[in-house]
Design an enzyme around this catalytic site. Sequence first.
Site, PDB file in Angstrom:
ATOM      1  N   ASP A   8       0.861  -1.179   0.000  1.00 50.14           N
ATOM      2  CA  ASP A   8       0.000   0.000   0.000  1.00 50.14           C
ATOM      3  C   ASP A   8       0.904   1.237   0.000  1.00 50.14           C
ATOM      4  O   ASP A   8       2.133   1.130  -0.130  1.00 50.14           O
ATOM      5  CB  ASP A   8      -1.002  -0.021   1.170  1.00 50.14           C
ATOM      6  CG  ASP A   8      -0.372   0.242   2.535  1.00 50.14           C
ATOM      7  OD1 ASP A   8       0.880   0.330   2.619  1.00 50.14           O
ATOM      8  OD2 ASP A   8      -1.112   0.349   3.526  1.00 50.14           O
ATOM      9  N   CYS A  64       2.879  -3.289   4.068  1.00 51.72           N
ATOM     10  CA  CYS A  64       2.081  -2.123   4.467  1.00 51.72           C
ATOM     11  C   CYS A  64       2.819  -1.478   5.642  1.00 51.72           C
ATOM     12  O   CYS A  64       3.972  -1.826   5.905  1.00 51.72           O
ATOM     13  CB  CYS A  64       0.630  -2.496   4.799  1.00 51.72           C
ATOM     14  SG  CYS A  64       0.379  -3.466   6.295  1.00 51.72           S
ATOM     15  N   THR A  66       2.542  -1.593   9.005  1.00 44.64           N
ATOM     16  CA  THR A  66       2.955  -2.531  10.055  1.00 44.64           C
ATOM     17  C   THR A  66       3.148  -3.947   9.521  1.00 44.64           C
ATOM     18  O   THR A  66       3.746  -4.776  10.195  1.00 44.64           O
ATOM     19  CB  THR A  66       1.862  -2.625  11.142  1.00 44.64           C
ATOM     20  OG1 THR A  66       0.636  -3.025  10.502  1.00 44.64           O
ATOM     21  CG2 THR A  66       1.666  -1.296  11.861  1.00 44.64           C
ATOM     22  N   HIS A  97       9.011 -24.248   8.987  1.00 49.09           N
ATOM     23  CA  HIS A  97       7.947 -24.891   9.764  1.00 49.09           C
ATOM     24  C   HIS A  97       6.559 -24.686   9.162  1.00 49.09           C
ATOM     25  O   HIS A  97       5.698 -25.553   9.302  1.00 49.09           O
ATOM     26  CB  HIS A  97       7.922 -24.338  11.201  1.00 49.09           C
ATOM     27  CG  HIS A  97       9.088 -24.812  12.022  1.00 49.09           C
ATOM     28  ND1 HIS A  97       9.106 -24.730  13.397  1.00 49.09           N
ATOM     29  CD2 HIS A  97      10.282 -25.345  11.674  1.00 49.09           C
ATOM     30  CE1 HIS A  97      10.254 -25.222  13.863  1.00 49.09           C
ATOM     31  NE2 HIS A  97      10.994 -25.586  12.833  1.00 49.09           N
ATOM     32  N   HIS A 132       6.278 -31.135  10.314  1.00 56.02           N
ATOM     33  CA  HIS A 132       5.592 -29.879   9.977  1.00 56.02           C
ATOM     34  C   HIS A 132       4.565 -30.065   8.863  1.00 56.02           C
ATOM     35  O   HIS A 132       3.629 -29.293   8.750  1.00 56.02           O
ATOM     36  CB  HIS A 132       6.629 -28.823   9.576  1.00 56.02           C
ATOM     37  CG  HIS A 132       7.666 -28.622  10.635  1.00 56.02           C
ATOM     38  ND1 HIS A 132       7.367 -28.122  11.883  1.00 56.02           N
ATOM     39  CD2 HIS A 132       8.993 -28.897  10.648  1.00 56.02           C
ATOM     40  CE1 HIS A 132       8.457 -28.090  12.624  1.00 56.02           C
ATOM     41  NE2 HIS A 132       9.464 -28.559  11.899  1.00 56.02           N
TER      42      HIS A 132
HETATM   43  C1  RB5 Z   1      -1.898   2.836   6.484  1.00 57.36           C
HETATM   44  O1  RB5 Z   1      -1.860   4.057   7.166  1.00 57.36           O
HETATM   45  C2  RB5 Z   1      -1.724   1.712   7.481  1.00 57.36           C
HETATM   46  O2  RB5 Z   1      -2.870   1.564   8.234  1.00 57.36           O
HETATM   47  C3  RB5 Z   1      -1.417   0.431   6.730  1.00 57.36           C
HETATM   48  O3  RB5 Z   1      -0.279   0.595   5.957  1.00 57.36           O
HETATM   49  C4  RB5 Z   1      -1.114  -0.786   7.594  1.00 57.36           C
HETATM   50  O4  RB5 Z   1      -0.156  -0.516   8.547  1.00 57.36           O
HETATM   51  C5  RB5 Z   1      -2.297  -1.477   8.161  1.00 57.36           C
HETATM   52  O5  RB5 Z   1      -2.187  -2.535   8.816  1.00 57.36           O
END
Ligand code: RB5
Length: 150
Positions: A8, A64, A66, A97, A132
């Site tokens: 993203d 993304c 996180t 695994h 596994h």
């Molecule tokens: C975008 O701001 C953020 O929410 C997205 O990149 C991600 O971290 C969501 O899990």
Amino acid sequence: MKIAIGCDHAGYDLKQEIIAHLQKDEHSVIDCGTYSRDSCDYPDIAAQVCSLVLKENIPGILICGTGIGISIAANKLKGIRAALCNDLYTARLAREHNDANVLALGSRVIGPGLAVEVVKTFLSTPFAAGRHQRRVEKICQLENGSLREE
Ligand code: RB5
């Protein structure tokens, strides 16, 4: 190796960096976007990358902010085992695994240098099978509703 990758807006810069490294290592990269820092929705990108992973039986990389949202979205698809790995140990074990077929990264969590090493580890580690195998098969059974509580 052929690899599908997508991100993203939050993952855009890291995706570009990872693509450059993969191409330098002579991998064939299918870039599913996004193609700028303009805001977009990570489930759309997860759907595109995962569709290629399943159709072509190739590894996928999703990024993304996180790594959480995009891995949750990816894991809704039957046949996808997406692992959020922001360190080398989990990258190796996700393959050995869990036979993970998608690597998820958090661009706001991990620096580009470590991210590239995580990608290399993920791509170069084989599934260990053995005990596994049975567990991964049970994950598949959960997907198709055939694993029941005993
Ligand atoms: C975008 O701001 C953020 O929410 C997205 O990149 C991600 O971290 C969501 O899990």
